[in-house]
Design a protein around this motif. Structure first.
Motif, PDB file in Angstrom:
ATOM      1  N   SER A  80       9.755   4.117   6.486  1.00 36.77           N
ATOM      2  CA  SER A  80       8.665   3.282   6.930  1.00 36.77           C
ATOM      3  C   SER A  80       8.783   1.914   6.146  1.00 36.77           C
ATOM      4  CB  SER A  80       7.416   4.039   6.736  1.00 36.77           C
ATOM      5  OG  SER A  80       7.331   5.334   7.513  1.00 36.77           O
ATOM      6  N   LEU A  81       8.829   1.970   4.961  1.00 38.03           N
ATOM      7  CA  LEU A  81       8.673   0.771   4.304  1.00 38.03           C
ATOM      8  C   LEU A  81       9.808  -0.079   4.494  1.00 38.03           C
ATOM      9  CD1 LEU A  81       7.078   0.064   1.619  1.00 38.03           C
ATOM     10  CD2 LEU A  81       8.781   0.917   0.002  1.00 38.03           C
ATOM     11  N   ASP A  82      10.853   0.204   4.805  1.00 40.03           N
ATOM     12  CA  ASP A  82      12.053  -0.835   5.061  1.00 40.03           C
ATOM     13  C   ASP A  82      11.511  -1.668   6.644  1.00 40.03           C
ATOM     14  OD1 ASP A  82      13.393  -0.342   3.009  1.00 40.03           O
ATOM     15  OD2 ASP A  82      14.870   1.017   3.871  1.00 40.03           O
ATOM     16  N   LYS A  83      11.043  -0.522   7.435  1.00 36.63           N
ATOM     17  CA  LYS A  83      10.721  -1.040   8.662  1.00 36.63           C
ATOM     18  C   LYS A  83       9.608  -2.184   8.594  1.00 36.63           C
ATOM     19  CE  LYS A  83      11.994   2.637  11.832  1.00 36.63           C
ATOM     20  NZ  LYS A  83      12.819   1.927  12.886  1.00 36.63           N
ATOM     21  N   LEU A  84       8.607  -1.837   7.730  1.00 37.47           N
ATOM     22  CA  LEU A  84       7.436  -2.817   7.930  1.00 37.47           C
ATOM     23  C   LEU A  84       7.762  -3.989   7.001  1.00 37.47           C
ATOM     24  CD1 LEU A  84       4.471  -0.063   7.255  1.00 37.47           C
ATOM     25  CD2 LEU A  84       5.222  -1.392   9.326  1.00 37.47           C
ATOM     26  N   THR A  86       0.686  -1.069   0.089  1.00 39.41           N
ATOM     27  CA  THR A  86      -0.190  -0.013  -0.055  1.00 39.41           C
ATOM     28  C   THR A  86       0.800   1.109   0.010  1.00 39.41           C
ATOM     29  OG1 THR A  86      -1.829  -1.205   1.408  1.00 39.41           O
ATOM     30  CG2 THR A  86      -1.935   1.145   1.083  1.00 39.41           C
ATOM     31  N   LEU A  87       1.926   1.320   0.791  1.00 34.90           N
ATOM     32  CA  LEU A  87       2.823   2.312   0.754  1.00 34.90           C
ATOM     33  C   LEU A  87       3.505   2.792  -0.497  1.00 34.90           C
ATOM     34  CD1 LEU A  87       4.603   2.136   4.339  1.00 34.90           C
ATOM     35  CD2 LEU A  87       2.893   3.733   3.489  1.00 34.90           C
ATOM     36  N   ASN A  88       3.849   1.328  -1.301  1.00 35.17           N
ATOM     37  CA  ASN A  88       4.568   1.415  -2.780  1.00 35.17           C
ATOM     38  C   ASN A  88       3.469   2.200  -3.356  1.00 35.17           C
ATOM     39  OD1 ASN A  88       7.295   0.504  -3.162  1.00 35.17           O
ATOM     40  ND2 ASN A  88       6.440  -1.490  -2.097  1.00 35.17           N
ATOM     41  N   LEU A  89       2.048   1.752  -3.640  1.00 30.38           N
ATOM     42  CA  LEU A  89       1.193   2.436  -4.109  1.00 30.38           C
ATOM     43  C   LEU A  89       1.160   3.942  -3.983  1.00 30.38           C
ATOM     44  CD1 LEU A  89      -1.722  -0.108  -3.978  1.00 30.38           C
ATOM     45  CD2 LEU A  89      -0.186   0.232  -5.724  1.00 30.38           C
ATOM     46  N   ILE A  90       1.158   4.211  -2.743  1.00 24.31           N
ATOM     47  CA  ILE A  90       1.298   5.801  -2.417  1.00 24.31           C
ATOM     48  C   ILE A  90       2.349   6.513  -3.185  1.00 24.31           C
ATOM     49  CG2 ILE A  90       1.380   7.509  -0.759  1.00 24.31           C
ATOM     50  CD1 ILE A  90      -0.141   5.672   1.183  1.00 24.31           C
ATOM     51  N   ALA A  91       3.748   5.799  -3.050  1.00 20.20           N
ATOM     52  CA  ALA A  91       4.829   6.302  -3.680  1.00 20.20           C
ATOM     53  C   ALA A  91       4.705   6.326  -5.097  1.00 20.20           C
ATOM     54  CB  ALA A  91       6.017   5.454  -3.205  1.00 20.20           C
ATOM     55  N   THR A  92       4.090   5.422  -5.662  1.00 19.11           N
ATOM     56  CA  THR A  92       3.993   5.183  -7.358  1.00 19.11           C
ATOM     57  C   THR A  92       2.558   5.801  -7.912  1.00 19.11           C
ATOM     58  OG1 THR A  92       3.398   3.254  -7.003  1.00 19.11           O
ATOM     59  CG2 THR A  92       5.809   3.543  -7.124  1.00 19.11           C
ATOM     60  N   GLU A 151      11.359  -8.778   8.239  1.00 20.65           N
ATOM     61  CA  GLU A 151      10.592 -10.201   8.560  1.00 20.65           C
ATOM     62  C   GLU A 151      10.721 -10.694  10.042  1.00 20.65           C
ATOM     63  OE1 GLU A 151      10.557 -14.686   6.697  1.00 20.65           O
ATOM     64  OE2 GLU A 151      11.720 -12.934   5.753  1.00 20.65           O
ATOM     65  N   LYS A 152      11.980 -10.395  10.714  1.00 18.84           N
ATOM     66  CA  LYS A 152      12.286 -11.045  11.879  1.00 18.84           C
ATOM     67  C   LYS A 152      11.582 -10.183  13.032  1.00 18.84           C
ATOM     68  CE  LYS A 152      16.150 -13.926  10.424  1.00 18.84           C
ATOM     69  NZ  LYS A 152      17.639 -13.993  10.519  1.00 18.84           N
ATOM     70  N   THR A 153      11.785  -8.751  12.923  1.00 15.91           N
ATOM     71  CA  THR A 153      11.739  -8.053  14.234  1.00 15.91           C
ATOM     72  C   THR A 153      10.462  -7.111  14.224  1.00 15.91           C
ATOM     73  OG1 THR A 153      13.148  -6.262  13.328  1.00 15.91           O
ATOM     74  CG2 THR A 153      14.002  -8.006  14.902  1.00 15.91           C
ATOM     75  N   CYS A 154       9.851  -7.205  13.125  1.00 14.57           N
ATOM     76  CA  CYS A 154       8.656  -6.221  12.867  1.00 14.57           C
ATOM     77  C   CYS A 154       7.428  -7.044  13.091  1.00 14.57           C
ATOM     78  CB  CYS A 154       8.688  -5.776  11.427  1.00 14.57           C
ATOM     79  SG  CYS A 154       7.208  -4.240  11.347  1.00 14.57           S
ATOM     80  N   LEU A 179       2.220 -10.781  10.179  1.00 13.10           N
ATOM     81  CA  LEU A 179       3.330  -9.854   9.441  1.00 13.10           C
ATOM     82  C   LEU A 179       2.453  -8.656   8.709  1.00 13.10           C
ATOM     83  CD1 LEU A 179       5.487 -12.799   7.725  1.00 13.10           C
ATOM     84  CD2 LEU A 179       6.177 -10.937   9.533  1.00 13.10           C
ATOM     85  N   PRO A 180       3.343  -7.583   9.060  1.00 13.53           N
ATOM     86  CA  PRO A 180       2.645  -6.403   8.394  1.00 13.53           C
ATOM     87  C   PRO A 180       2.638  -6.389   6.594  1.00 13.53           C
ATOM     88  CG  PRO A 180       4.523  -5.710   9.690  1.00 13.53           C
ATOM     89  CD  PRO A 180       4.382  -7.307   9.750  1.00 13.53           C
ATOM     90  N   SER A 181       3.553  -7.233   6.277  1.00 13.00           N
ATOM     91  CA  SER A 181       4.073  -7.290   4.839  1.00 13.00           C
ATOM     92  C   SER A 181       3.907  -8.560   4.327  1.00 13.00           C
ATOM     93  CB  SER A 181       5.270  -6.644   4.790  1.00 13.00           C
ATOM     94  OG  SER A 181       5.966  -6.639   3.318  1.00 13.00           O
TER      95      SER A 181
END
Length: 555
Positions: A334-338, A223-229, A341-344, A508-510
């Motif tokens: 934000s994109l990198d955080k979400l 969804t954040l990718n869609l916002i950015a593009t 895989e291991k700590t989010c 997972l958020p992603s």
């Protein structure tokens, strides 16, 4: 010797016939130091070994899943060399260390169109292979594709309501399904509400009562990718569009030249002592990092542009590019955080989106990119209504996952929603009032990514809570909210809150983990190795995952 050959073939994802090739046999003999004339296993032996290892993997993973209360699955479709596959992964959290363990569930071939019923059928096949009950799956995370959205709207009990409805359509009873997130990559207007005629579904041949899907959640990173593009491409501000087009036209000329000409690339490397990344269409972050790299070498590139005979950026365009990186950097972080895989965890979504919005609103000194920052803020509010209106029907899982995470608790909840969220949390604690167990608290915390990104959130939102209630769940919940500890191991002192954490933060958020498998597949299913059978390919992939996980645990 069979083990050595098998491990090599699995690591490199080679076809079974590889073990009979003379060159491969010489390689194995040289690596193992064999001088005698010892015969190596043939394809039948290796195929038998592969099937045994796959059955072993299946049994071990089935046992692991059965031992955990909750698991999260991710799914996505990938095409390569005229073949389509649906891949699924599963993740669960170790209840003592809070480490997240990833496993491959399957990679099944999809023949025909990627329709919602085909998707539902294959997802059911994969989950049934490992005897996963839908009640154990916290959520299945996918991208925002419309076919995935429809599959879960039709076959998931998450959207089911009684068939009898007061609403009618030309005399026929209808069923309204919650449309959830916008499921189309190009959705730019209001979310479409799909009217589904229950009679037509129940009577249709394609409907299958066995297609029972778990709860669905769309990928926040996508969804954040869609916002950015998609969203930023619809900018209506003429002055912004003018300078943006001019700037990126010159940058694209620079990047294209570097990718085509080794002479130009060598010249730039001699001056800047580094390589400049070229943006990739499928990864928006690559555009941001490429632009940021150019800005960081601004002084050296000004002279290099003359040597390359390229149009130089003007002072205004350099200023625009610097502002562009300033605006887009919080989105990239934000994109990198979400996607971690291991700590989010799912509980990161509300704090991350709210912090992102606040950081963008605080950029008040912008000259060229103010319209861009405001557009992103507007898109965040449109695409994440369940974050900014915590009374939204979809907000429950996000609220409980955030409050049950010690790093956040009620700190990032807006004051106007504090009573609602607190009541919801206490209610969930009461409904999950389980007997407390003496758990070992000597564990290492995994949540160590505090880089200041969330400092912008108001940590004084919550006041100390006090309660004279004798209810065990309420006392434990209020004591947890009053504690100042932010490490995950504090949950061991609050078994009821820990149960809520595991129930909601297993998700997972992603869907990035399943997408990472595709990068492996693209290297495997090349024209040279395209003869891999569908079942062999899936078995090799699962065995490879098993070997990697074993190696990680041993290290």
């Amino acid at each position: 010797m069979t083990t050595l050959v098998f491990e090599y073939m699995v690591e490199e994802m080679r076809p079974v016939v590889t073990c009979e090739k003379p060159a491969f046999r010489r390689l194995i003999k040289d690596l193992s130091g064999i001088t005698e004339n010892i015969s190596l296993p043939d394809r039948q032996v290796m195929l038998k070994e592969l099937k045994l290892k796959y059955l072993s993997y299946n049994a071990i993973l089935t046992k692991l899943i059965s031992d955990h209360t909750f698991v999260c699955t991710t799914a996505d479709i990938w095409s390569c060399n005229n073949k389509s596959y649906l891949r699924m992964t599963c993740h669960f959290i170790n209840e003592n260390t809070y480490d997240r363990s990833p496993y491959v569930l399957g990679c099944r071939r999809i023949k025909g169109s990627h329709t919602y019923d085909n998707i539902a059928e294959i997802i059911n096949e994969i989950t049934q292979t490992y005897k996963i009950n839908n009640s154990k799956i916290s959520h299945t995370v996918t991208d925002n594709a419309s076919n995935f959205g429809k599959a879960f709207r039709i076959f998931s009990s998450q959207f089911a309501i009684p068939i009898h409805s007061n609403s009618t359509n030309n005399g026929q009873e209808i069923n309204w399904f919650d449309s959830g997130d916008s499921c189309s990559d190009n959705s730019d207007d209001e979310v479409e509400v799909e009217i589904i005629i229950i009679d037509s579904i129940l009577n249709s041949e394609c409907y299958n009562n066995d297609h029972n899907l778990p709860e669905h959640m769309t990928c926040t990173a996508h969804t954040l990718n869609l916002i950015a593009t998609v969203d930023t491409s619809k900018m209506s501000n003429l002055s912004y569009n003018k300078i943006s087009t001019a700037t990126f036209k010159k940058l694209n000329s620079f990047w294209n030249l570097l990718s085509r000409s080794t002479v130009a690339s060598d010249k730039v490397e001699d001056v800047c002592n580094c390589k400049f990344p070229v943006p990739i269409i499928t990864r928006w972050n690559s555009m941001f990092f490429a632009a940021k790299k150019v800005v960081s070498y601004k002084d050296k590139l000004v002279s290099t542009y003359d040597e390359l005979k390229l149009s130089k950026l003007t002072l205004c365009e350099w200023s625009f590019l610097e502002e562009y990186c300033t605006v887009m950097e919080p989105l990239a972080i934000s994109l990198d955080k979400l996607q971690n895989e291991k700590t989010c965890f799912l509980g990161y979504i509300i704090p991350t989106i709210i912090a992102l919005r606040l950081k963008l609103l605080n950029l008040t000194s912008l000259v060229y990119c103010r319209p861009l920052s405001l557009l992103i803020v507007k898109s965040l509010e449109k695409r994440f209504p369940f974050v900014f209106d915590l009374e939204h029907l979809k907000s429950k899982a996000y609220i409980l996952s955030t409050i049950s995470h010690p790093k956040f608790k009620l700190n990032c909840i807006p004051i106007r929603f504090m009573p609602v969220c607190k009541t919801l949390f206490l209610s969930e604690c009461n409904s999950l009032n389980l007997s407390s167990n003496n758990l070992d608290s000597n564990v290492e915390p995994v949540d160590n990514d505090d880089d200041g990104f969330y400092n912008i959130l108001n940590e004084n939102n919550s006041e100390p809570f006090s309660s004279t209630s004798t209810n065990v769940a309420n006392v434990q919940a209020l004591s947890y909210l009053d504690s100042k500890e932010k490490e995950l191991n504090i949950l061991n002192s609050y078994p009821i809150v820990k149960n809520i954490f595991l129930k909601y933060n297993t998700t997972l958020p992603s869907s990035a983990p399943v997408e990472r498998l595709f990068s492996c597949g693209s290297q495997i299913l090349t024209p040279r190795h395209n003869r891999l059978g569908d079942k062999t390919f899936e078995m090799l992939l699962c065995c490879r995952c098993f070997l990697i996980n074993n190696n990680d645990r041993q290290q």
